[in-house]
Structures are given as structure tokens and as C-alpha cells.
Design a protein around this motif. Sequence first.
Motif, PDB file in Angstrom:
ATOM      1  N   ASP A   1     -17.270   2.379 -27.547  1.00 17.73           N
ATOM      2  CA  ASP A   1     -17.987   2.605 -26.284  1.00 17.73           C
ATOM      3  C   ASP A   1     -17.969   1.379 -25.380  1.00 17.73           C
ATOM      4  O   ASP A   1     -17.802   1.490 -24.159  1.00 17.73           O
ATOM      5  N   MET A   2     -18.161   0.198 -25.980  1.00 17.10           N
ATOM      6  CA  MET A   2     -18.225  -1.015 -25.163  1.00 17.10           C
ATOM      7  C   MET A   2     -16.871  -1.335 -24.536  1.00 17.10           C
ATOM      8  O   MET A   2     -16.803  -1.832 -23.408  1.00 17.10           O
ATOM      9  N   GLY A   3     -15.799  -1.045 -25.275  1.00 14.78           N
ATOM     10  CA  GLY A   3     -14.464  -1.235 -24.705  1.00 14.78           C
ATOM     11  C   GLY A   3     -14.215  -0.284 -23.550  1.00 14.78           C
ATOM     12  O   GLY A   3     -13.718  -0.676 -22.476  1.00 14.78           O
ATOM     13  N   ILE A   4     -14.549   1.002 -23.743  1.00 13.52           N
ATOM     14  CA  ILE A   4     -14.384   2.011 -22.696  1.00 13.52           C
ATOM     15  C   ILE A   4     -15.214   1.643 -21.460  1.00 13.52           C
ATOM     16  O   ILE A   4     -14.747   1.745 -20.315  1.00 13.52           O
ATOM     17  N   GLU A   5     -16.436   1.201 -21.686  1.00 12.96           N
ATOM     18  CA  GLU A   5     -17.309   0.841 -20.566  1.00 12.96           C
ATOM     19  C   GLU A   5     -16.740  -0.328 -19.777  1.00 12.96           C
ATOM     20  O   GLU A   5     -16.781  -0.343 -18.530  1.00 12.96           O
ATOM     21  N   LEU A   6     -16.180  -1.321 -20.487  1.00 15.83           N
ATOM     22  CA  LEU A   6     -15.637  -2.493 -19.801  1.00 15.83           C
ATOM     23  C   LEU A   6     -14.425  -2.132 -18.949  1.00 15.83           C
ATOM     24  O   LEU A   6     -14.348  -2.522 -17.775  1.00 15.83           O
ATOM     25  N   ILE A   7     -13.494  -1.384 -19.504  1.00 13.24           N
ATOM     26  CA  ILE A   7     -12.296  -1.040 -18.723  1.00 13.24           C
ATOM     27  C   ILE A   7     -12.663  -0.197 -17.510  1.00 13.24           C
ATOM     28  O   ILE A   7     -12.071  -0.330 -16.438  1.00 13.24           O
TER      29      ILE A   7
ATOM     30  N   HIS B   1     -20.404  -8.711 -20.479  1.00 16.14           N
ATOM     31  CA  HIS B   1     -20.068  -7.517 -21.266  1.00 16.14           C
ATOM     32  C   HIS B   1     -18.992  -7.847 -22.301  1.00 16.14           C
ATOM     33  O   HIS B   1     -19.094  -7.438 -23.463  1.00 16.14           O
ATOM     34  N   LEU B   2     -17.981  -8.602 -21.885  1.00 21.74           N
ATOM     35  CA  LEU B   2     -16.918  -8.974 -22.824  1.00 21.74           C
ATOM     36  C   LEU B   2     -17.457  -9.886 -23.923  1.00 21.74           C
ATOM     37  O   LEU B   2     -17.094  -9.735 -25.102  1.00 21.74           O
ATOM     38  N   LYS B   3     -18.349 -10.800 -23.576  1.00 22.35           N
ATOM     39  CA  LYS B   3     -18.969 -11.660 -24.583  1.00 22.35           C
ATOM     40  C   LYS B   3     -19.754 -10.831 -25.599  1.00 22.35           C
ATOM     41  O   LYS B   3     -19.708 -11.076 -26.805  1.00 22.35           O
ATOM     42  N   LYS B   4     -20.473  -9.817 -25.099  1.00 22.82           N
ATOM     43  CA  LYS B   4     -21.233  -8.949 -25.998  1.00 22.82           C
ATOM     44  C   LYS B   4     -20.310  -8.144 -26.902  1.00 22.82           C
ATOM     45  O   LYS B   4     -20.633  -7.889 -28.070  1.00 22.82           O
ATOM     46  N   LEU B   5     -19.155  -7.744 -26.383  1.00 16.78           N
ATOM     47  CA  LEU B   5     -18.182  -7.010 -27.199  1.00 16.78           C
ATOM     48  C   LEU B   5     -17.639  -7.909 -28.305  1.00 16.78           C
ATOM     49  O   LEU B   5     -17.527  -7.480 -29.465  1.00 16.78           O
ATOM     50  N   VAL B   6     -17.316  -9.147 -27.972  1.00 15.33           N
ATOM     51  CA  VAL B   6     -16.863 -10.103 -28.997  1.00 15.33           C
ATOM     52  C   VAL B   6     -17.954 -10.286 -30.046  1.00 15.33           C
ATOM     53  O   VAL B   6     -17.683 -10.280 -31.255  1.00 15.33           O
TER      54      VAL B   6
ATOM     55  N   ILE C   1      -9.755 -16.608 -22.974  1.00 16.58           N
ATOM     56  CA  ILE C   1      -9.886 -15.269 -23.564  1.00 16.58           C
ATOM     57  C   ILE C   1      -9.297 -14.240 -22.624  1.00 16.58           C
ATOM     58  O   ILE C   1      -9.543 -14.242 -21.417  1.00 16.58           O
ATOM     59  N   ARG C   2      -8.487 -13.334 -23.203  1.00 16.93           N
ATOM     60  CA  ARG C   2      -7.877 -12.263 -22.416  1.00 16.93           C
ATOM     61  C   ARG C   2      -8.232 -10.917 -23.040  1.00 16.93           C
ATOM     62  O   ARG C   2      -8.275 -10.782 -24.260  1.00 16.93           O
ATOM     63  N   PHE C   3      -8.466  -9.944 -22.174  1.00 19.70           N
ATOM     64  CA  PHE C   3      -8.775  -8.574 -22.580  1.00 19.70           C
ATOM     65  C   PHE C   3      -7.642  -7.676 -22.092  1.00 19.70           C
ATOM     66  O   PHE C   3      -7.422  -7.546 -20.887  1.00 19.70           O
ATOM     67  N   GLY C   4      -6.907  -7.070 -23.039  1.00 18.09           N
ATOM     68  CA  GLY C   4      -5.787  -6.213 -22.687  1.00 18.09           C
ATOM     69  C   GLY C   4      -5.991  -4.796 -23.185  1.00 18.09           C
ATOM     70  O   GLY C   4      -6.564  -4.588 -24.258  1.00 18.09           O
ATOM     71  N   TRP C   5      -5.493  -3.826 -22.422  1.00 13.57           N
ATOM     72  CA  TRP C   5      -5.733  -2.408 -22.725  1.00 13.57           C
ATOM     73  C   TRP C   5      -4.424  -1.635 -22.714  1.00 13.57           C
ATOM     74  O   TRP C   5      -3.538  -1.899 -21.897  1.00 13.57           O
ATOM     75  N   ALA C   6      -4.332  -0.631 -23.610  1.00 16.28           N
ATOM     76  CA  ALA C   6      -3.179   0.276 -23.622  1.00 16.28           C
ATOM     77  C   ALA C   6      -3.679   1.699 -23.831  1.00 16.28           C
ATOM     78  O   ALA C   6      -4.556   1.935 -24.658  1.00 16.28           O
ATOM     79  N   GLY C   7      -3.118   2.639 -23.066  1.00 18.81           N
ATOM     80  CA  GLY C   7      -3.465   4.039 -23.259  1.00 18.81           C
ATOM     81  C   GLY C   7      -4.524   4.543 -22.300  1.00 18.81           C
ATOM     82  O   GLY C   7      -4.765   3.977 -21.226  1.00 18.81           O
ATOM     83  N   ALA C   8      -5.189   5.635 -22.719  1.00 15.10           N
ATOM     84  CA  ALA C   8      -6.189   6.299 -21.881  1.00 15.10           C
ATOM     85  C   ALA C   8      -7.446   5.446 -21.762  1.00 15.10           C
ATOM     86  O   ALA C   8      -7.672   4.522 -22.551  1.00 15.10           O
ATOM     87  N   THR C   9      -8.261   5.762 -20.771  1.00 15.18           N
ATOM     88  CA  THR C   9      -9.498   5.008 -20.547  1.00 15.18           C
ATOM     89  C   THR C   9     -10.729   5.891 -20.728  1.00 15.18           C
ATOM     90  O   THR C   9     -11.762   5.674 -20.092  1.00 15.18           O
TER      91      THR C   9
END
Length: 336
Positions: free
Chosen positions: A187-193, A242-247, A274-282
Motif C-alpha cells: 500500500d505504501m509503495g502504491i500510495e507513493l507512486i 513517505h519514502l522514509k516511512k516506507l524504508v 536514495i532512489r525509488f524506482g517503479w516497474a509495471g502498473a500503479t
Amino acid sequence: MKIKKETLAMITVLVIVATAFNHIKKSPVEDFLKSLDTEQVKKVQLPFDDLSRDIWHFLPGSMWPRAGIMLKELNQKQKEHAFTMLKQHLSDAGFKKVMGIIDLENVLAEMGQDKKMRDPEKYFVAIYGDPLQDKLWAWSFEGHHLSLNFTISGNEVSMTPRFLGANPAVIPSGSRKGQRTLAAEDDMGIELINSMSSEQRVKTIFSTRSYFEIVTSNSTEVGPLMPVGIAMRELNKVQQEHLKKLVYEYLSTMPEPLARERMEQIEKEDFDEIRFGWAGATELGKGHYYRIQGQTFLIEFDNTVGNANHIHTVWRDFDGDFGKDLIKEHYLDKSH
């Protein structure tokens, strides 16, 4: 001599932490080992430099040969000691996640899968070295969708590689329909993207197709992957938090003192890189993958197979997997 309140508070904290680590090192492990018979000890306790120490996998217990002793081979009291040992090395939240992952074997069996393969007792405990005599030792707890690797040197603890998975991620039917395991990571990844602007998404989404597996798989050793995604400095303040909380969600499997110490180290050494990368659906229900990478660590998450209802997550430390950094410090210590 009068002691300041701040100093007294600090001493109290240090005593609590030291006592906790001393308890981790001796009591649960000692209770577990003393509960075993001679043949069981031979199976579970291996030399610290045994080659199996840094070989790991997340496949079911019947599909991947493992060192150590299987839960199925222990009596009830011995199992209790093993789980107490595990609980002492994890946070309450981490222990709850681990037990939930193990229980998914029962769910898969109820869904009609092979009960011999989907067995919640096909998890293995292995101890490397002598925790009752040696400053440096290690142990692992591993089976389907779990690989927890602990290296202990005195009061210092390394906990990587750390793999947690969930199948099904959302229970599709039965009395527990709708229950989710590793929901926060998803959920946190989806929310961030989905909080990102179109310009940010162009930088973050490096592939429109998701991966079917974590890229690093069960590698013994990993280095940084190709830098992809958006850098921390390109996020706004809310997104950075948000990214810090995800980590920290990944770190929160560890006991709180260790998790906070590691987070402070990351903020000091890795923050801008720190880098946040995404692949696929959101969106949930469609295949997606993300990675978070700093100078010292890598997180991978995928939820693609099984109609995007099968999660794999892993945390890797480039210099600390299987306690490499602790082992190096141990042998450099002149008192060794």
C-alpha cells in the motif's frame, strides 16, 4: 556527586539495551540448545564457517535442501524455545509478520494445494558457531517465503539478507477472506507512486512491465543495481517523509533499537542518494515492482505472479549481508 537527570536517563537506556542484547545472546538460545538431544544438537549446530551459512532461498522446504533442524523434528517444548529465540531477535511487528507468513501454508493447503509441500512445520533452524562460548556466532530461520539471517558479534547484530514473502497476499476465499499479509509494503509503495506529478512519474517508472521476480533472487552476495527511478532530493517534503516511512517499514521487522540505529545511519550516509524506482502498473491487482536503493542497501518488492497476489520482498546490505562487516571488525579486534 550529583548526576544530572539527562545523564541518568541515558545510563538507564544503555542498561536496558545492554540487558536486552545479553538476553538475546544467552537465554533463548541456551534454552533451545539445552532442550535438544545429542543427535538434534549435531544437526542444528554447525561450524561458523560452514558453507551453508550464506546459502539461502525462499522456496518451500520440500523444494530446497537446507541445513539445520526442521520444526517438524522438534517436540512442542523445543518448538516453543525456537520461537522464543526468534521472537527475541525480532520486533513484535516483525514476529507477527513472520508467523502470518508461516500460517499462509495452512491457507494454501485449505485452497487445495499439496499438503505435503504446504507444511507450516517445514521451516529450519540452523546455528553456526557456539553462542554459549563464542563472541561471534550466527543463526538462521528459513523456509517458504522466509529467510532470516542473524550474525551476532558481542552486542552487535546483523540481520541481512532478510526475505519475507506472502502467497496469497490477499486471502481470496474462506473464513479469512480479505486478510492481507505484507499489506503496508504494498500500500505504501502504491500510495507513493500515485502521489507523484506526471514529471516525477516519468523519472520514477523505468519500465511499463513489472518483473516476475526480485532481480537479485537468492544471490549470496549483491552489489548496487543499475541506478533507476527518482532521487530523494527530487521529491517534495511530504513525499520524502513517505519514502522514509516506507524504508522504516522494512526496518521495523528488527528490534526497535537496531531499526532506529540503521535508519539514522541511512539518513546520514545515504539520504540524498536514495532512489525509488517503479516497474509495471500503479494500482493493486495488477503486476507491479519497486526498488529502493541507497549507497549501502537495496530493497526489492514485487507483486506480479498469481494475478498480482503473490509478494516477494528482500532487504540486502551491500557490505553487511551475512554479517560481513561484523566479521571483519571481529577479526580486526586486537583482543580477539
